[in-house]
Scaffold this active site. Structure first.
Site, PDB file in Angstrom:
ATOM      1  N   LYS A  58      -2.310  -1.351  12.162  1.00  0.00           N
ATOM      2  CA  LYS A  58      -3.345  -0.834  11.255  1.00  0.00           C
ATOM      3  C   LYS A  58      -4.486  -1.820  11.024  1.00  0.00           C
ATOM      4  O   LYS A  58      -5.457  -1.495  10.363  1.00  0.00           O
ATOM      5  CB  LYS A  58      -2.707  -0.459   9.912  1.00  0.00           C
ATOM      6  CG  LYS A  58      -1.685   0.660  10.030  1.00  0.00           C
ATOM      7  CD  LYS A  58      -1.218   1.115   8.657  1.00  0.00           C
ATOM      8  CE  LYS A  58      -0.016   2.022   8.739  1.00  0.00           C
ATOM      9  NZ  LYS A  58       1.239   1.310   9.064  1.00  0.00           N
ATOM     10  N   ILE A  62       0.840  -1.206   0.000  1.00  0.00           N
ATOM     11  CA  ILE A  62       0.000   0.000   0.000  1.00  0.00           C
ATOM     12  C   ILE A  62       0.876   1.257   0.000  1.00  0.00           C
ATOM     13  O   ILE A  62       1.854   1.348   0.743  1.00  0.00           O
ATOM     14  CB  ILE A  62      -0.923   0.026   1.237  1.00  0.00           C
ATOM     15  CG1 ILE A  62      -1.876  -1.163   1.193  1.00  0.00           C
ATOM     16  CG2 ILE A  62      -1.709   1.335   1.313  1.00  0.00           C
ATOM     17  CD1 ILE A  62      -2.596  -1.409   2.508  1.00  0.00           C
ATOM     18  N   HIS A  81       0.712   4.384   1.431  1.00  0.00           N
ATOM     19  CA  HIS A  81      -0.105   5.017   2.473  1.00  0.00           C
ATOM     20  C   HIS A  81      -0.170   6.523   2.261  1.00  0.00           C
ATOM     21  O   HIS A  81       0.803   7.144   1.819  1.00  0.00           O
ATOM     22  CB  HIS A  81       0.496   4.733   3.851  1.00  0.00           C
ATOM     23  CG  HIS A  81       0.312   3.314   4.294  1.00  0.00           C
ATOM     24  ND1 HIS A  81      -0.921   2.795   4.621  1.00  0.00           N
ATOM     25  CD2 HIS A  81       1.199   2.308   4.470  1.00  0.00           C
ATOM     26  CE1 HIS A  81      -0.775   1.524   4.980  1.00  0.00           C
ATOM     27  NE2 HIS A  81       0.492   1.196   4.878  1.00  0.00           N
TER      28      HIS A  81
END
Ligand code: FAD
Length: 487
Positions: free
Chosen positions: A249, A47, A49
Site C-alpha cells: 500500500k 488504520i 481500512h
C-alpha cells in the site's frame, strides 16, 4: 480440560477470545510474551481500512469490508481510542489516476460504501498541506484510525472479565493428539483442549507444522515508521496513502488515534521477527512521505518503530479448519488489513467452531462493555470531579500525555494487569509522549512496583520490572538502600 485453546495474543487471538466469551465455554488464550498485543498487533499503521484495496473474492476483501463497521461498533462498546478520519489515496499523474479509478472499481466490487474520486480543488481544501503536485484522490469516508494494541487488550480484558483465561509467558512448543483431544506442550507444563486455534502471527507456519505437514510458509516483511510529535498533527486530517504498487500500500502520512502523526511503512523482506530500524529504510520512508506532505519536519520525530508482516505463500488469509486435522483451526498469514479484519474473522471462526461441534450457549457472565477514565480527554469540570472522588486523579505523572496516577493504578486493577513499563504505556498512555518516558519513567516504575506488590502479595522491586520483555531491565541495582548502603 479446555473447550478451546487459542495460540497467540495478537489482535486476532484477542478478538476470538472476546467473541467466544459470549458463550459458556472453557477458553484459554496462550501467549509466549508477557502481555497481549506485543507482536505485529502493536506495531502497524493502526488504520481501519475501508476495503477497496484487496482483490475481490479474497478472504482479505471479505473480512476487511465486514470488519470495518464491526471495529467502530466495538470501539464504542469497549471504549477504545479511535477516530473516523476518512482516507485518501492521492495521485500525482495520469498513471496514478488510472490506478485510482481501478481502486474505486475494486471498492465498488467489494461493496465498500462511501467511496468517491475527488479532484484538485476539493482535495486541497480537505488537506491544505498536501503536495501541490497531487491532482486527484480516492476518498473513503469509512477509513479511520484505532489504537491497535488497545483494541486487542480491551477485548482480552472484557473476555477475562467474562470468565475466559489468558496465560502469558507461555510458549506452545509442541502439539499432539491423544484420545481425540489436543495436548499442548508449553514452557509451563501441558494443557489439553478439544479445539485449538492457531493465531500465532509471524510464527503461524511453525505452529501449523506442529500438527500437519508444511503447506504454507510465512515470509517476514518489515515496515518502518517515524512517530511524530503532536505538534505536527495539524499537517493532515485524514490518512494519506500513495498509489499502491508491487510493494504493497506504500508509505502513508496519517494521524494516529492518540493525536500524533506517523509516516511509514517501507516493505522489506527480513529473516524472522526482525524489528530493527535501519538508516536505509528510514531514508526511504522520509523521501516518500515528503512527496505527499512536503511540510513534514522530521526534527519533530519522537520515536522510530517497525512491525513485521506475516506474508503467507498462500497469498491470502488462511482462516478455518485444517483439512487434515479435525479440531485444529488456523487464523494464519494475517498481514494487512488484518487489524481491520480481525473482528469479522473472529465472528466467522466462532461460527465454524460451532459447526464443528462446539456448543455455543449463552454465557451469563459475558461482559460486553468496558469504560476507561482518561484525564487527558476530560473537561475541567470532569477533572475536578475525578480528583475529588480519587485524589490520585489529581496527580499528573506523565506530563506529555497528561496521565494521572489514578489512571496508572486503575490499569493494574483491570482484568489483565501490566507486567512491564511498556505494558503500562499501552494501557494508559504514560510515557507515550514527546519525552517517551524520560521524565515519568522512574515514577511509573515505582507505582508499578507498588501495585504489582499488592497483586502478587510479595514485594516487587522497581528493578524487577522490565521495560518490555523479560531481560530488558531498566534498573540494574540501587546506589542507596534504605540502610544507606549501595548494592
Ligand atoms: C508495518 C505494518 C503495517 C500494518 N498496518 C495495518 C493497518 O494499518 N491496518 C490493518 O488493518 N492492518 C495492518 N497491518 C496488519 C496487522 O497489523 C496484522 O494483520 C495483525 O496485527 C496480525 O495480528 P495477529 O494476531 O495475527 O498476529 P500478532 O499480533 O503477531 O500476534 C501473534 C501472537 O502470537 C504469539 N505467538 C507466536 N508463537 C507462539 C507460540 N508458539 N506460543 C504462544 N504464543 C505465540 C506472538 O508472541 C504474538 O503475540 C500492518 C502490519 C504491519 C507489519
Amino acid at each position: 480440560m479446555e473447550d478451546v485453546i487459542i495460540i497467540g495474543g495478537g489482535v486476532c487471538g484477542c478478538s476470538l477470545l472476546y467473541a467466544l466469551s459470549r458463550y459458556a465455554l472453557r477458553v484459554t488464550l496462550v501467549e509466549k510474551e508477557n502481555d497481549v498485543s506485543t507482536g505485529t498487533s502493536k506495531a502497524n499503521s493502526g488504520i481501519i481500512h475501508a476495503g477497496y484495496d484487496p482483490e475481490p473474492g479474497t478472504l482479505m476483501a471479505k473480512y476487511n469490508v465486514e470488519g470495518n463497521p464491526l471495529i467502530y461498533a466495538l470501539c464504542e462498546t469497549l471504549d477504545v481510542v479511535h477516530k473516523k478520519t476518512g482516507s485518501l489515496v492521492v495521485g500525482f499523474n495520469d498513471r496514478d489516476r488510472a490506478v485510482i479509478q481501478g481502486l474505486y472499481e475494486r471498492g465498488i466490487a467489494n461493496q465498500v460504501p462511501g467511496l468517491r474520486i475527488v479532484e484538485y480543488g476539493e482535495l486541497h481544501r480537505m488537506e491544505p498541506h498536501l503536495s501541490k503536485d497531487c491532482v486527484c484522490a480516492l476518498y473513503a469516508e469509512t477509513g479511520g484510525v484505532v489504537s491497535p494494541w488497545e483494541f486487542a487488550s480491551a477485548q482480552a480484558e472484557a473476555a477475562v472479565q467474562g470468565g475466559a483465561r489468558v496465560r502469558l509467558d507461555t510458549e506452545v512448543t509442541g502439539i499432539r493428539k491423544e484420545g481425540g483431544n489436543f495436548v499442548l506442550a508449553t514452557g509451563r507444563g501441558e494443557m489439553e483442549s478439544r479445539f485449538v486455534v492457531n493465531a500465532a502471527g509471524v510464527c503461524s507456519d511453525l505452529v501449523s507444522r506442529m500438527v500437519e505437514p508444511e503447506f504454507f510458509t510465512i515470509h517476514h516483511k518489515r515496515g518502518q515508521y517515524f512517530l511524530m510529535d503532536t505538534a505536527s498533527s495539524y499537517l493532515v486530517n485524514s490518512v494519506i496513502f500513495q498509489c499502491p504498487n508491487e510493494n504493497g500500500k506504500g508509505v502513508i502520512v496519517g494521524p494516529t488515534a492518540h493525536g500524533n502523526l506517523i509516516a511509514g511503512p517501507d516493505n522489506e523482506r527480513v529473516r524472522g521477527d526482525d524489528r530493527t530500524n535501519t538508516a536505509a529504510g528510514m531514508d526511504f520512508v522520509r523521501k516518500m512521505a515528503l512527496r505527499s506532505v512536503p511540510d513534514l519536519n522530521f526534527s519533530q520525530s519522537i520515536r522510530n518503530f517497525s512491525g513485521v508482516r506475516a506474508d503467507s505463500t498462500l497469498n491470502d488469509f488462511l482462516v478455518g479448519p485444517s483439512e487434515r486435522v479435525p479440531g485444529f483451526f488456523n487464523i494464519a498469514g494475517i498481514k494487512s488489513p488484518g487489524l481491520s479484519s480481525s473482528p469479522a474473522i473472529a465472528q466467522d471462526v466462532t461460527r465454524m467452531l460451532g459447526e464443528a461441534g462446539l456448543k455455543l450457549e449463552k454465557n451469563p457472565r459475558f461482559t460486553a462493555g468496558r469504560r476507561v477514565k482518561r484525564f487527558k480527554y476530560m473537561s475541567v469540570e470532569e477533572r475536578r470531579k475525578a480528583a475529588a472522588e480519587d485524589p490520585l486523579y489529581g496527580a499528573v505523572i506523565c506530563r506529555c500525555e497528561t496521565v494521572t496516577e489514578g489512571e496508572i493504578v486503575d490499569a493494574f486493577k483491570r482484568p489483565l494487569p501490566p507486567r512491564s513499563l511498556d505494558a503500562v504505556k499501552r494501557r494508559c498512555g504514560a510515557g507515550m509522549g514527546r519525552c517517551q518516558g524520560g521524565f515519568c519513567g522512574p515514577r511509573v516504575l515505582e507505582i508499578a512496583a507498588r501495585e504489582l506488590s499488592k497483586i502478587r502479595d510479595v514485594p516487587v522491586r522497581p528493578g524487577g520490572i522490565p521495560l518490555d520483555r523479560e531481560g530488558m531491565y531498566i534498573i540494574t541495582g540501587e546506589t542507596k538502600t534504605p540502610e544507606g548502603k549501595g548494592e
